[in-house]
Design an enzyme around this catalytic site. Structure first.
Site, PDB file in Angstrom:
ATOM      1  N   HIS A  74       0.836  -1.205   0.000  1.00 50.08           N
ATOM      2  CA  HIS A  74       0.000   0.000   0.000  1.00 50.08           C
ATOM      3  C   HIS A  74       0.868   1.251   0.000  1.00 50.08           C
ATOM      4  O   HIS A  74       1.990   1.251   0.521  1.00 50.08           O
ATOM      5  CB  HIS A  74      -0.964   0.010   1.191  1.00 50.08           C
ATOM      6  N   ASP A  76      -0.658   4.338   0.895  1.00 51.44           N
ATOM      7  CA  ASP A  76      -1.232   5.305   1.832  1.00 51.44           C
ATOM      8  C   ASP A  76      -0.533   5.194   3.180  1.00 51.44           C
ATOM      9  O   ASP A  76       0.082   4.174   3.507  1.00 51.44           O
ATOM     10  CB  ASP A  76      -2.740   5.106   1.982  1.00 51.44           C
ATOM     11  N   ASP A 105       6.293   1.794   6.928  1.00 56.19           N
ATOM     12  CA  ASP A 105       4.967   1.262   6.613  1.00 56.19           C
ATOM     13  C   ASP A 105       4.295   2.101   5.532  1.00 56.19           C
ATOM     14  O   ASP A 105       3.567   3.027   5.830  1.00 56.19           O
ATOM     15  CB  ASP A 105       4.124   1.235   7.888  1.00 56.19           C
ATOM     16  N   GLU A 135      -5.238   1.090   2.731  1.00 57.83           N
ATOM     17  CA  GLU A 135      -4.965   0.019   3.689  1.00 57.83           C
ATOM     18  C   GLU A 135      -5.042   0.541   5.109  1.00 57.83           C
ATOM     19  O   GLU A 135      -5.514  -0.143   6.011  1.00 57.83           O
ATOM     20  CB  GLU A 135      -3.581  -0.587   3.434  1.00 57.83           C
ATOM     21  N   GLU A 136      -4.595   1.775   5.312  1.00 55.91           N
ATOM     22  CA  GLU A 136      -4.588   2.353   6.646  1.00 55.91           C
ATOM     23  C   GLU A 136      -5.965   2.865   7.063  1.00 55.91           C
ATOM     24  O   GLU A 136      -6.186   3.160   8.238  1.00 55.91           O
ATOM     25  CB  GLU A 136      -3.578   3.508   6.722  1.00 55.91           C
ATOM     26  N   GLU A 164       4.413  -6.028   4.141  1.00 50.94           N
ATOM     27  CA  GLU A 164       4.264  -5.331   5.421  1.00 50.94           C
ATOM     28  C   GLU A 164       5.529  -5.487   6.272  1.00 50.94           C
ATOM     29  O   GLU A 164       6.242  -6.493   6.164  1.00 50.94           O
ATOM     30  CB  GLU A 164       3.062  -5.885   6.192  1.00 50.94           C
ATOM     31  N   HIS A 349       4.245   4.050  12.258  1.00 52.62           N
ATOM     32  CA  HIS A 349       3.180   4.884  12.829  1.00 52.62           C
ATOM     33  C   HIS A 349       3.691   5.823  13.927  1.00 52.62           C
ATOM     34  O   HIS A 349       2.885   6.471  14.594  1.00 52.62           O
ATOM     35  CB  HIS A 349       2.031   4.037  13.385  1.00 52.62           C
TER      36      HIS A 349
END
Length: 376
Positions: A74, A76, A105, A135-136, A164, A349
């Site tokens: 992903h 995003d 990520d 995805e997030e 991931e 994150h």
């Protein structure tokens, strides 16, 4: 002759895109251009409307026939928040690390695979990349939309690698061969409002809800199995909208989450919980939302091939794990066997998210060996 992009440079270009879900900010076009240069046919799909969309997804395909190896990821990212030592969307290399939102990520992983696929262009079978911009977020218009498109085109991968960030201490120490399922539930107990001095004229819902919670907390769902830890229920919120000290409230609410292993199906757990609640209060209301089912990819060609590529490049034999939260692998497992592998996840994150520059380059070499093993 294809000139392969440098994985770190490509990762930096992607980090510079403020692709906070569901925004794209040009990230898909950067990837599309790189993949087209490497001989891929690229399809960009836009799905959904505000507030959860529109979402842009990318499907890139090169070659044809068996075997078909897919890479899923992903572009995003989650919001950056405050407190960064530098602009989170101005990629910076500091002390050997690429710093920026999405460095771990998972923009660096996507860049590493694109670079690997650009270096190794002459292969048998089919190589594809399935990159979502959702995805997030709710994931409503992301990977499920990609799978829908693949089904419409009668395209079915044989194996899927999800990039991931699975590594814990060192690149290559952990591979995910499964994930727990997740279900969120909301319980409402209705009472009768009244004055605390006259409890006989009211009905307090709080003690009833407390008994329900106590019962659920004592519920042993299972003891786990070879691949999974025991399933776990957590109460995440208790609410009663009552600020007055002399009023018995009319309503009490609780919110909970169950992370469950492959011994269960989400719907079966919901049904069991509803029965336990009804045994205490038949009038209690229960709502549920299953965000993903548990799955496991047993040891075999996919796990062995990825583990061998990791060992060749790092000297590490990875552990297989099903720990952690959910990912889009929960959708992709409906297509084919799925394994997840990527960078060290320590700062994902977080403020000052960062990935080792050497790890990004090494990940790209591992990816290339994985492609060669399946399609060489």
């Amino acid at each position: 002759m294809t000139i392969a992009p440098d994985p770190v440079d490509l990762a930096a270009r992607l980090i510079a895109c403020k692709s906070v879900t569901p925004s794209d900010d040009g990230a898909m076009n950067i990837m599309a251009d790189a993949l087209k240069s490497a001989g891929f046919t690229v399809h960009l799909l836009t799905k959904g409307q505000a507030p959860d969309g529109p979402v842009t997804n990318l499907i890139a395909i090169r070659g044809e026939g068996y075997p078909h190896l897919a890479y899923a990821g992903h572009s995003d990212v989650v919001p950056a928040g405050q407190g960064w030592s530098s602009d989170p969307f101005t990629p910076t290399i500091k002390d050997g690390y690429l710093v920026g939102r999405g460095a771990v990520d998972m923009k660096s992983s996507v860049a590493a695979f694109i670079a690997a696929a650009s270096r190794y262009t002459e292969h048998k079978g089919t190589l594809s990349l399935l990159i979502t911009g959702d995805e997030e977020g709710p994931a409503t218009f992301g990977t499920p939309a990609i799978i829908e498109w693949l089904n419409e085109q009668s395209i079915k991968p044989d194996y899927c690698l999800v990039g991931e960030p699975t590594s814990v201490e060192r690149l290559g120490d952990t591979v995910k061969n499964g994930r727990r399922g997740s279900v969120n539930m909301w319980i409402e107990v209705e009472g009768i409002q009244g004055h605390v001095a006259y409890p006989d004229r009211a009905c307090n819902p709080i003690p009833v809800l407390a008994r329900i919670i106590s019962d659920l907390e004592s519920w042993v769902l299972d003891k786990g199995d070879q691949w999974f830890q025991p399933s776990n229920l957590e109460v995440t919120s208790i609410e009663c909208d009552n600020k007055a000290t002399n009023v018995i409230p009319a309503l009490a609410k609780a919110q909970l989450n169950i992370r469950f292993n492959a011994l269960h199906k989400g719907a079966e757990l919901v049904d069991s919980l509803k029965k336990r609640v009804a045994a205490i209060d038949p009038k209690a209301r229960v709502k549920a939302a299953i965000s993903g089912e548990a799955f496991v990819t047993e040891e075999g060609v996919l796990t062995d091939t990825i583990s061998a590529a990791i060992a060749k490049n790092t000297g590490i034999t990875p552990s297989l794990s099903t720990s952690g939260g959910t990912s889009d692998a929960r959708f992709l497992t409906k297509l084919c066997p799925v394994v997840e592998f990527g960078l060290v996840n320590a700062t994902m994150h977080k403020v000052d998210e960062k990935a080792s520059v050497e790890d990004i380059r090494q990940l790209s070499r591992i990816d290339e060996d994985i492609i060669k093993s399946f399609l060489g």
